[in-house]
Structures are given as structure tokens and as C-alpha cells.
Design a protein around this motif. Structure first.
Motif, PDB file in Angstrom:
ATOM      1  N   ARG A 215       0.849  -1.196   0.000  1.00 24.16           N
ATOM      2  CA  ARG A 215       0.000   0.000   0.000  1.00 24.16           C
ATOM      3  C   ARG A 215       0.879   1.238   0.000  1.00 24.16           C
ATOM      4  NH1 ARG A 215      -2.671  -3.532   3.558  1.00 24.16           N
ATOM      5  NH2 ARG A 215      -4.778  -4.112   2.882  1.00 24.16           N
ATOM      6  N   MET A 216       0.929   1.898  -1.131  1.00 23.36           N
ATOM      7  CA  MET A 216       1.723   3.110  -1.267  1.00 23.36           C
ATOM      8  C   MET A 216       0.951   4.301  -0.709  1.00 23.36           C
ATOM      9  SD  MET A 216       4.540   2.119  -2.838  1.00 23.36           S
ATOM     10  CE  MET A 216       5.266   3.456  -3.774  1.00 23.36           C
ATOM     11  N   LYS A 217       1.644   5.189  -0.011  1.00 23.13           N
ATOM     12  CA  LYS A 217       1.033   6.408   0.485  1.00 23.13           C
ATOM     13  C   LYS A 217       1.130   7.491  -0.583  1.00 23.13           C
ATOM     14  CE  LYS A 217       2.014   5.630   5.402  1.00 23.13           C
ATOM     15  NZ  LYS A 217       2.741   6.141   6.594  1.00 23.13           N
ATOM     16  N   VAL A 218       0.048   8.229  -0.750  1.00 26.72           N
ATOM     17  CA  VAL A 218       0.045   9.321  -1.730  1.00 26.72           C
ATOM     18  C   VAL A 218       0.898  10.462  -1.184  1.00 26.72           C
ATOM     19  CG1 VAL A 218      -1.356  11.001  -2.958  1.00 26.72           C
ATOM     20  CG2 VAL A 218      -2.238   8.684  -2.577  1.00 26.72           C
ATOM     21  N   VAL A 219       1.886  10.865  -1.979  1.00 26.69           N
ATOM     22  CA  VAL A 219       2.801  11.931  -1.579  1.00 26.69           C
ATOM     23  C   VAL A 219       2.686  13.089  -2.567  1.00 26.69           C
ATOM     24  CG1 VAL A 219       5.206  12.562  -1.168  1.00 26.69           C
ATOM     25  CG2 VAL A 219       4.399  10.264  -0.576  1.00 26.69           C
ATOM     26  N   ASP A 220       2.452  14.277  -2.044  1.00 19.91           N
ATOM     27  CA  ASP A 220       2.415  15.460  -2.902  1.00 19.91           C
ATOM     28  C   ASP A 220       3.841  15.841  -3.280  1.00 19.91           C
ATOM     29  OD1 ASP A 220      -0.288  15.617  -2.883  1.00 19.91           O
ATOM     30  OD2 ASP A 220      -0.430  17.192  -1.382  1.00 19.91           O
ATOM     31  N   ARG A 221       4.166  15.693  -4.554  1.00 24.09           N
ATOM     32  CA  ARG A 221       5.522  15.983  -5.008  1.00 24.09           C
ATOM     33  C   ARG A 221       5.712  17.481  -5.169  1.00 24.09           C
ATOM     34  NH1 ARG A 221       5.058  11.377  -9.705  1.00 24.09           N
ATOM     35  NH2 ARG A 221       5.173   9.558  -8.334  1.00 24.09           N
ATOM     36  N   GLU A 222       6.865  17.951  -4.752  1.00 26.32           N
ATOM     37  CA  GLU A 222       7.159  19.371  -4.865  1.00 26.32           C
ATOM     38  C   GLU A 222       7.454  19.757  -6.314  1.00 26.32           C
ATOM     39  OE1 GLU A 222       8.767  21.510  -0.934  1.00 26.32           O
ATOM     40  OE2 GLU A 222      10.259  20.296  -1.996  1.00 26.32           O
ATOM     41  N   PHE A 223       7.191  21.019  -6.622  1.00 32.65           N
ATOM     42  CA  PHE A 223       7.530  21.563  -7.938  1.00 32.65           C
ATOM     43  C   PHE A 223       7.758  23.058  -7.764  1.00 32.65           C
ATOM     44  CE2 PHE A 223       2.964  21.600  -7.365  1.00 32.65           C
ATOM     45  CZ  PHE A 223       2.587  22.894  -7.741  1.00 32.65           C
ATOM     46  N   LEU A 224       8.437  23.646  -8.725  1.00 35.88           N
ATOM     47  CA  LEU A 224       8.696  25.080  -8.657  1.00 35.88           C
ATOM     48  C   LEU A 224       7.545  25.864  -9.268  1.00 35.88           C
ATOM     49  CD1 LEU A 224      12.475  25.401  -9.601  1.00 35.88           C
ATOM     50  CD2 LEU A 224      11.434  25.134  -7.345  1.00 35.88           C
ATOM     51  N   THR A 225       7.259  27.004  -8.682  1.00 35.23           N
ATOM     52  CA  THR A 225       6.267  27.911  -9.250  1.00 35.23           C
ATOM     53  C   THR A 225       6.918  28.714 -10.374  1.00 35.23           C
ATOM     54  OG1 THR A 225       6.813  29.693  -7.725  1.00 35.23           O
ATOM     55  CG2 THR A 225       5.138  28.102  -7.013  1.00 35.23           C
ATOM     56  N   GLN A 226       6.103  29.425 -11.121  1.00 39.68           N
ATOM     57  CA  GLN A 226       6.625  30.269 -12.194  1.00 39.68           C
ATOM     58  C   GLN A 226       7.581  31.325 -11.630  1.00 39.68           C
ATOM     59  OE1 GLN A 226       3.571  31.803 -14.748  1.00 39.68           O
ATOM     60  NE2 GLN A 226       4.926  33.289 -15.745  1.00 39.68           N
ATOM     61  N   GLU A 227       7.240  31.870 -10.474  1.00 37.66           N
ATOM     62  CA  GLU A 227       8.087  32.888  -9.847  1.00 37.66           C
ATOM     63  C   GLU A 227       9.439  32.303  -9.439  1.00 37.66           C
ATOM     64  OE1 GLU A 227       3.990  33.948  -9.921  1.00 37.66           O
ATOM     65  OE2 GLU A 227       4.929  32.202  -8.931  1.00 37.66           O
ATOM     66  N   GLU A 228       9.433  31.070  -8.946  1.00 36.93           N
ATOM     67  CA  GLU A 228      10.690  30.437  -8.516  1.00 36.93           C
ATOM     68  C   GLU A 228      11.567  30.102  -9.720  1.00 36.93           C
ATOM     69  OE1 GLU A 228       9.293  28.262  -4.357  1.00 36.93           O
ATOM     70  OE2 GLU A 228       8.761  27.362  -6.286  1.00 36.93           O
ATOM     71  N   ILE A 229      10.941  29.685 -10.822  1.00 36.24           N
ATOM     72  CA  ILE A 229      11.711  29.440 -12.046  1.00 36.24           C
ATOM     73  C   ILE A 229      12.382  30.733 -12.505  1.00 36.24           C
ATOM     74  CG2 ILE A 229      11.557  28.813 -14.488  1.00 36.24           C
ATOM     75  CD1 ILE A 229       9.224  26.986 -13.774  1.00 36.24           C
ATOM     76  N   GLN A 230      11.621  31.817 -12.474  1.00 37.18           N
ATOM     77  CA  GLN A 230      12.175  33.112 -12.895  1.00 37.18           C
ATOM     78  C   GLN A 230      13.305  33.539 -11.976  1.00 37.18           C
ATOM     79  OE1 GLN A 230      11.063  34.585 -15.819  1.00 37.18           O
ATOM     80  NE2 GLN A 230      12.964  35.740 -15.503  1.00 37.18           N
ATOM     81  N   GLU A 231      13.170  33.247 -10.680  1.00 35.42           N
ATOM     82  CA  GLU A 231      14.212  33.586  -9.710  1.00 35.42           C
ATOM     83  C   GLU A 231      15.509  32.858 -10.052  1.00 35.42           C
ATOM     84  OE1 GLU A 231      15.685  35.863  -6.929  1.00 35.42           O
ATOM     85  OE2 GLU A 231      13.509  35.857  -7.221  1.00 35.42           O
ATOM     86  N   LEU A 232      15.388  31.605 -10.450  1.00 36.30           N
ATOM     87  CA  LEU A 232      16.567  30.838 -10.860  1.00 36.30           C
ATOM     88  C   LEU A 232      17.207  31.444 -12.105  1.00 36.30           C
ATOM     89  CD1 LEU A 232      15.666  27.042 -10.450  1.00 36.30           C
ATOM     90  CD2 LEU A 232      17.428  28.323  -9.237  1.00 36.30           C
ATOM     91  N   LEU A 233      16.366  31.816 -13.055  1.00 30.54           N
ATOM     92  CA  LEU A 233      16.876  32.390 -14.303  1.00 30.54           C
ATOM     93  C   LEU A 233      17.554  33.736 -14.066  1.00 30.54           C
ATOM     94  CD1 LEU A 233      13.865  31.527 -16.658  1.00 30.54           C
ATOM     95  CD2 LEU A 233      16.183  30.592 -16.830  1.00 30.54           C
ATOM     96  N   ASP A 234      17.048  34.526 -13.119  1.00 32.04           N
ATOM     97  CA  ASP A 234      17.565  35.867 -12.880  1.00 32.04           C
ATOM     98  C   ASP A 234      18.814  35.888 -12.003  1.00 32.04           C
ATOM     99  OD1 ASP A 234      15.520  36.863 -14.392  1.00 32.04           O
ATOM    100  OD2 ASP A 234      14.235  37.393 -12.685  1.00 32.04           O
ATOM    101  N   THR A 235      19.036  34.801 -11.231  1.00 29.48           N
ATOM    102  CA  THR A 235      20.186  34.784 -10.316  1.00 29.48           C
ATOM    103  C   THR A 235      21.492  34.691 -11.105  1.00 29.48           C
ATOM    104  OG1 THR A 235      18.859  33.682  -8.607  1.00 29.48           O
ATOM    105  CG2 THR A 235      21.252  33.608  -8.352  1.00 29.48           C
ATOM    106  N   ASN A 236      22.433  35.564 -10.766  1.00 28.61           N
ATOM    107  CA  ASN A 236      23.736  35.574 -11.428  1.00 28.61           C
ATOM    108  C   ASN A 236      24.736  34.778 -10.596  1.00 28.61           C
ATOM    109  OD1 ASN A 236      25.885  36.180 -13.089  1.00 28.61           O
ATOM    110  ND2 ASN A 236      26.285  38.171 -12.120  1.00 28.61           N
TER     111      ASN A 236
END
Length: 416
Positions: A215-236
Motif C-alpha cells: 500500500r503506497m502512500k500518496v505523496v504530494d511531489r514538490e515543484f517550482l512555481t513560475q516565480e521560482e523558475i524566474q528567480e533561478l533564471l535571474d540569479t547571477n
């Protein structure tokens, strides 16, 4: 004391024949568990000493019987000591079978597991992926550790595996190995295949997994939001290796490729699709299923950035480091970018399924095909995650409505 043994010879007076003679029985007890048999010798019940387990008297037949009993006792002790010296699992049944010369038919659990793993290794790239072979090797290592800790042995007969063994293995994985529930279930499911092999070969007669349910437990998998993706792209990032790892991670966010698939990606996998745009056409390493992915602008820009990189070799399109290094550098990247989530190469795949595609109206059928899922049910899990996102968005909307003067009091009925 663990693996302690006791030997008893006895008769059953109630089963004496008309002459008053009864069979001598041998009882072997190891750790409270018994195994018995008749030694096919009869003695008069009135001459049997039940306290010492010998035939009384100085007659020739008494000497022959007692010498035979002593020889049996000596042989059994030698078998028991040999098992202990060899580090083998000791049980009353196994000692008795060895005494009877039947132990050669016993198949040992870890030996069968190793045979299976060797077969899997030889078929890697044909019927099995490298990751599958690695999981079976790890599962065997965990079973081996469990046997050594709980059975004080290097191996046990596969026939000794029962429900208690399986439930004990699950507890061992969760406590000693600190596995999550789902990880423990996956390892036990790997182990279950070895038991199916034993059943198919008639090495065991009953399935010990009959009452154990995965019996596997349902786990909510994490993901990045659009804002977090943009933060990664903007970081130098001032360090080139972090910049490189960030680019690979973002590429996976916009293609849904797993680590093993982006690592093996070559120029031959980049083709013109039916729409005249660039696509990725590859097979997933894990499942060997086709995965066709139209390339988004961000992904194309990253490919162009590394088109002439010296770090890219063997027709590969991106300079992908080992998974261990990637995940280590991603932790550093998350810290520098101010992202609180645990960045891993696989989190990028979840981000593609949720933020990049499903959240932007791409059908779940299309997402499933791009991810290379064999079943739509696997992809539907991401849709459940989005339900949480919808709930969060609606909570924000409710707060907005409560603060708007135009929706307060009786005037709200006229404005809506």
C-alpha cells in the motif's frame, strides 16, 4: 541463547504394538521450534528410561540401541556446529534435513537473489535499464543486512521466508535503513520477485506474500512555481559550474526529461517535428517508452548556449555531471537563489508536468505522452497536485473579495 539446540529420544506408549514394543522418536529443538521423526527402531516400553532417553539393562540389544542413539546425537551436534561455523541459518527443520541428507535440495535465499541479479545485469540495455539493475542490487543488500541482524546468519533457506520475515523486513527498512514508507514498499516489491521465482520452480509450496499488501502512500511531489523558475533564471552565479548545473536543471523544467535521459541526449535526438519546429524524440531509460517533446524557446536557448562547449563530448548536447554532483550543486543553487524547496534533478520533471504544462492548459493526455508515461494514471497524480494550487489561488481570491469595498454589505448583491 540464540541457535541453542536440544536433542530428545522418546517413545509413545499409547502406540505400542501387541508385544509391548514402541518406536523410538527423535525430537530436535532449536530456539523453541521442534522437528521430529521416527528412527525406525522399536524397544520394549517397560525397559525404556524416559528420563535419560536410553534403553535400560546390559543386554546386547540394549548396547546396540544405545550406541545407535549416541551416534545419532553426535552426528546432529556436528551438523549444528558446522552450521554455526559457516554462519548459516540454523533451524530444527534444517538440521533434521541435513541429518537425512535432504539439505542439498534446499535453495538459499540470497543465492537465488544473486542469480536473479546476475541475469538482470547481463540484460541491461536489452530488457532492463541500469536503474532497475541498481535497485535490485540495493534490495538484495538490504535483505542481506536484515538476515545478518535478525537471523545472525549469512543466508537462510528460501523456504524459511514467511509473513513474519516480510513484515520484519519492512520494519528493518523503516528503522535501521531509515527508508520512507513508499521506499520500503518498493524494495520489498523487488524482493517479491525472488519469491515468485521460487514459487515457479517449486522450491516453495506457499506464497508468503499472500497476506502482505503493498500500500503506497500518496505523496504530494514538490515543484517550482513560475516565480521560482524566474528567480533561478535571474540569479547571477559567479561560479561557472553552478551556472552550468542551473542551465541543465532549467532545461529539464522545460522538457520534462529525467536525469538519465538528459544525460544521454544526443544531437540525433533533436529532430524537426510535424509542425516544422524542433522536437526531442527519445526513449526513456527507465521504461524504454517513447517520449516526444516539442522544444520550448527557453530549452532551445540552452541548447544553443552549449552547442560549441568543450565540456560536451560524444555527440551529447549538454554537459551533464553525475547525478550526485548535480543534486549537491542544486542545494547550493537553491540557497543562493533564496528558494526554500529541496532542488533535485527529478523536481525539474515535476515542474514541467505542473507549472510549465498543466497549469498553462496543456491536456493531461499530451503531458502523459511527453513524459513517456505508460499509463495516464501516473500523470493524473500531477493533476491532483494542481487541485491544491487551485485551492490556494481561490483562498487569495476570497481574501481579495473581502477587502474590496464594492463587495461589502448589501451593495455586493447589486454589483455581482
Amino acid at each position: 541463547m540464540k541457535n541453542s539446540i536440544s536433542i530428545l529420544f522418546y517413545i509413545k506408549k499409547s502406540k505400542a504394538d501387541t508385544r509391548g514394543n514402541s518406536n523410538i522418536y527423535l525430537r530436535i529443538t532449536v530456539d523453541g521450534r521442534r522437528s521430529e521423526m521416527s528412527i525406525r527402531r522399536k524397544v520394549p516400553i517397560n525397559r525404556w528410561n524416559s528420563r535419560t532417553g536410553v534403553l535400560m539393562g546390559q543386554s546386547n540389544d540394549a548396547k546396540v540401541i544405545n550406541e545407535h542413539l549416541a551416534a545419532i546425537r553426535s552426528k546432529i551436534y556436528k551438523i549444528h556446529n558446522r552450521f554455526l561455523d559457516d554462519g548459516k541459518h540454523v533451524s530444527a527443520d534444517r538440521v533434521l534435513n541435513s541429518f537425512l541428507g535432504l539439505d542439498n535440495e534446499k535453495r538459499m535465499l540470497l543465492e537465488v537473489f544473486e542469480e536473479h541479479n546476475s541475469n538482470v545485469n547481463s540484460l541491461v540495455g536489452k530488457d532492463f535499464a541500469h536503474g532497475t539493475a541498481e535497485r535490485y542490487r540495493t534490495a538484495k543488500k538490504h535483505v542481506e543486512g536484515y538476515i545478518k541482524l535478525n537471523y545472525k546468519s549469512n543466508d537462510i533457506p528460501i523456504a524459511d521466508v514467511n509473513y513474519r520475515f516480510i513484515s520484519g523486513l519492512e520494519y528493518y527498512l523503516k528503522t535501521e535503513r531509515n527508508c520512507s514508507h513508499n521506499t520500503a514498499v518498493k524494495y520489498i516489491t523487488n524482493f517479491k520477485k525472488i519469491i515468485r521465482i521460487a514459487l515457479a520452480n517449486d522450491w516453495i509450496s506457499k506464497d508468503p506474500f499472500l497476506r502482505w499488501k503493498a500500500r503506497m502512500k500518496v505523496v504530494d511531489r514538490e515543484f517550482l512555481t513560475q516565480e521560482e523558475i524566474q528567480e533561478l533564471l535571474d540569479t547571477n552565479f559567479r561560479v561557472s559550474r553552478l551556472d552550468q548545473v542551473r542551465d541543465i536543471f532549467i532545461f529539464c523544467c522545460f522538457t520534462g526529461l529525467a536525469y538519465a535521459d538528459v544525460k544521454k541526449l544526443t544531437n540525433d535526438d533533436i529532430v524537426l517535428g510535424i509542425d516544422g519546429e524542433k522536437w526531442i524524440e527519445t526513449k526513456r531509460t527507465k521504461t524504454n517508452t517513447k517520449s516526444n517533446i516539442p522544444l520550448l524557446p527557453t530549452a532551445i536557448q540552452i541548447l544553443q548556449k552549449y552547442a560549441f562547449s568543450k565540456d560536451v563530448s560524444q555527440n551529447r548536447v549538454l554537459p551533464v555531471l553525475t547525478n550526485q554532483k548535480m543534486n549537491a550543486y542544486l542545494k547550493e543553487i537553491a540557497h543562493l537563489s533564496g528558494i526554500k524547496k529541496n532542488l533535485t534533478t527529478h523536481l525539474a520533471r515535476h515542474t514541467f508536468a505542473t507549472t510549465v504544462t498543466l497549469s498553462n492548459g496543456v491536456s493531461i493526455e499530451s503531458v502523459s505522452k511527453m513524459l513517456g508515461h505508460k499509463s495516464l494514471r501516473t500523470t493524473q497524480h500531477y493533476a491532483k497536485i494542481l487541485n491544491r494550487r487551485v485551492s490556494e489561488d481561490m483562498q487569495m481570491l476570497r481574501k481579495k473579495f473581502r477587502t474590496e469595498d464594492s463587495f461589502s454589505g448589501s451593495s455586493s448583491q447589486n454589483k455581482i
